[in-house]
Scaffold this active site. Structure first.
Site, PDB file in Angstrom:
ATOM      1  N   ASP A  56      -4.862   2.364   1.830  1.00 25.99           N
ATOM      2  CA  ASP A  56      -5.258   1.679   3.065  1.00 25.99           C
ATOM      3  C   ASP A  56      -5.863   2.688   4.039  1.00 25.99           C
ATOM      4  OD1 ASP A  56      -2.747   2.901   3.156  1.00 25.99           O
ATOM      5  OD2 ASP A  56      -1.884   1.457   4.557  1.00 25.99           O
ATOM      6  N   HIS A  89      11.208   0.749 -29.481  1.00 25.92           N
ATOM      7  CA  HIS A  89      11.740  -0.563 -29.816  1.00 25.92           C
ATOM      8  C   HIS A  89      11.821  -0.736 -31.324  1.00 25.92           C
ATOM      9  CE1 HIS A  89      11.545  -1.882 -25.689  1.00 25.92           C
ATOM     10  NE2 HIS A  89      10.318  -1.418 -25.613  1.00 25.92           N
ATOM     11  N   TYR A  94      -7.201   8.770 -17.843  1.00 31.30           N
ATOM     12  CA  TYR A  94      -7.939   9.560 -16.855  1.00 31.30           C
ATOM     13  C   TYR A  94      -8.037  11.019 -17.311  1.00 31.30           C
ATOM     14  CZ  TYR A  94      -7.035   5.713 -13.529  1.00 31.30           C
ATOM     15  OH  TYR A  94      -6.970   4.506 -12.895  1.00 31.30           O
ATOM     16  N   HIS A 138       0.871  -1.174   0.000  1.00 31.70           N
ATOM     17  CA  HIS A 138       0.000   0.000   0.000  1.00 31.70           C
ATOM     18  C   HIS A 138       0.910   1.226   0.000  1.00 31.70           C
ATOM     19  CE1 HIS A 138      -4.279  -0.509  -0.101  1.00 31.70           C
ATOM     20  NE2 HIS A 138      -4.249  -1.544   0.707  1.00 31.70           N
ATOM     21  N   GLU A 183       0.003   8.365  10.939  1.00 30.12           N
ATOM     22  CA  GLU A 183      -1.406   7.994  11.154  1.00 30.12           C
ATOM     23  C   GLU A 183      -2.204   9.091  11.860  1.00 30.12           C
ATOM     24  OE1 GLU A 183      -0.485   4.288  13.042  1.00 30.12           O
ATOM     25  OE2 GLU A 183      -0.973   3.106  11.249  1.00 30.12           O
TER      26      GLU A 183
END
Ligand SMILES: [Zn+2]
Ligand SMILES: [Zn+2]
Length: 406
Positions: free
Chosen positions: A111, A247, A303, A106, A376
């Site tokens: 998370d 390539h 996106y 994560h 946290e």
């Protein structure tokens, strides 16, 4: 479960859930899952929602979960979004709660996003009696790719009830814990891919005049593509064109038949995005034609630009200012992309960065890296913000009723 009630101040209700919030986050951190494989994460989320008595649906766009908190009073519907997926890299933090899933980490903070929305769900569910409208909880898969927001919208997540506004949070180690970035306009770039196949005519490396050399043509295309950003786009508009793969060929003395180029395009403005697409195609095809080669250009839109509605951002800022002890800061937009953009294109809203870095504790390593971890202490701030945004939005539009489905 906490003992707080509807009358408990939000900050206190959040504080009461602190231990569970951290435990949830560490659980998700230990058991990270890649995009569209978030089966255990989704099951954990669904089980918690069931325990809280929150009506929910699983398997939305494969592994997505959608919860509904129906307030006691009629009103609008506000969507709160969290993404659940982790990244394919090995964790090197050495944290006690480090990943137990080899090669999956994560490393973006999702998370934390999932844990924050679960805690917010619990508090909002306790306050159903004061809610004027509905809170839609969206636990989304595969933000890191190929994208879970778009298929969730296609699965009908913006309807039943129709979503009037949406909010999402992202933890950010670019900002110290205690800060929030709440601003209008473009905040993250669009991300598109391009592939160019240059077809020439192969032959002996010593006889180029008998061939059409796709390597030389491909190289010219790479060079000329750089001119789009430097000479064709307004210098005040950011844009990136990166050729990440080129390539061709098999040996030193063979001119190959084909060259393959692949790259990414980033912009902060849909108009600039269209210009880049158009000119990239024209330049590649034109250079190839001038050299008697052929360029086949394929552009894939991943996106869109993440754009915060100015009015919603202003509203969100006024709400964020009520979270105790936080400082609202500004940041320049980033050229990374986010599929929250699909939700924001479907309903006005605001995507907010929740500062999560702590330099003293060494919790300031970059997202997507093996050492990524965050402070946290950012989690309760995010929970409070989720709750306040939902409550304030529904209260502000109380009596104006829903805008109706369309
Ligand atoms: Zn990420
Ligand atoms: Zn992320």
């Amino acid at each position: 479960m906490s003992a707080s009630t509807a009358s408990t101040p939000i900050s206190e209700a959040v504080a009461a859930l602190k231990d569970q919030l951290v435990a949830d986050r560490r659980h998700f951190h230990r058991h990270p899952e890649l995009g569209f494989q978030e089966h255990a994460t989704a099951a954990y989320v669904a089980e918690r929602l069931a325990k809280l008595g929150i009506e929910h649906q699983t398997g939305v766009a494969q592994t997505g979960v959608v919860g509904l908190i129906r307030g006691a009073h009629p009103g609008r519907c506000v969507l709160l979004r969290a993404d659940m997926d982790a990244l394919p890299l090995a964790e090197e933090t050495g944290a006690e709660y480090a990943s137990q899933n080899l090669g999956v980490h994560h490393a973006c903070g999702h998370d934390g996003h999932t844990a924050m929305l679960l805690a917010a769900a619990e508090i909002l569910q306790q306050r159903r009696a004061e809610l004027h409208g509905t809170v839609k909880l969206v636990f989304q898969p595969a933000e890191e790719g190929p994208g879970g927001a778009k298929p969730m919208i296609e699965a009908g997540v913006m309807e039943n009830p129709h979503v009037d506004a949406c909010f999402g949070l992202h933890l950010s180690n670019d900002n110290p814990v205690g800060t929030l970035v709440v601003q209008g306009g473009a905040i993250q770039a669009s991300a598109d891919t391009f592939e160019i196949t240059v077809t020439g005519s192969g032959g002996h490396g010593a006889s180029p005049h008998q061939t059409v050399d796709p390597v030389a043509v491909g190289a010219a295309i790479v060079g000329e593509l750089q001119r789009i950003v430097s000479r064709e786009i307004d210098p005040r508009d950011p844009a990136v064109i990166t050729v990440g793969a080129f390539h061709a060929g098999t040996a030193h003395n063979i001119i190959p038949q084909r060259a393959e180029l692949r790259g990414t395009i980033r912009t902060l403005d849909p108009a600039v995005q269209e210009t880049v697409h158009k000119r990239l195609r024209e330049i590649a095809e034109g250079i190839a034609a001038a050299a008697r080669a052929k360029a086949d250009v394929r552009i894939g839109k991943l996106y869109p630009v993440t754009i915060n509605d100015e009015g919603m951002a202003e509203f969100a800022r006024s709400v964020a200012e009520q979270v105790p002890g936080v400082e609202i800061v500004r940041r320049r937009p980033i050229m990374g992309a986010e599929d929250m953009s699909f939700f924001l294109n479907a309903a006005p809203g605001c995507f907010i960065f929740v500062g999560s870095a702590n330099h003293e504790r060494g919790l300031d390593r970059p997202h997507h890296g093996p050492y990524f971890d965050f402070d946290e202490a950012a989690l309760p701030i995010g929970v409070e913000l989720h709750c306040r945004l939902a409550l304030a939005y529904l209260a502000a539009h109380h009596g104006t009723s829903a805008s109706g489905g369309q």
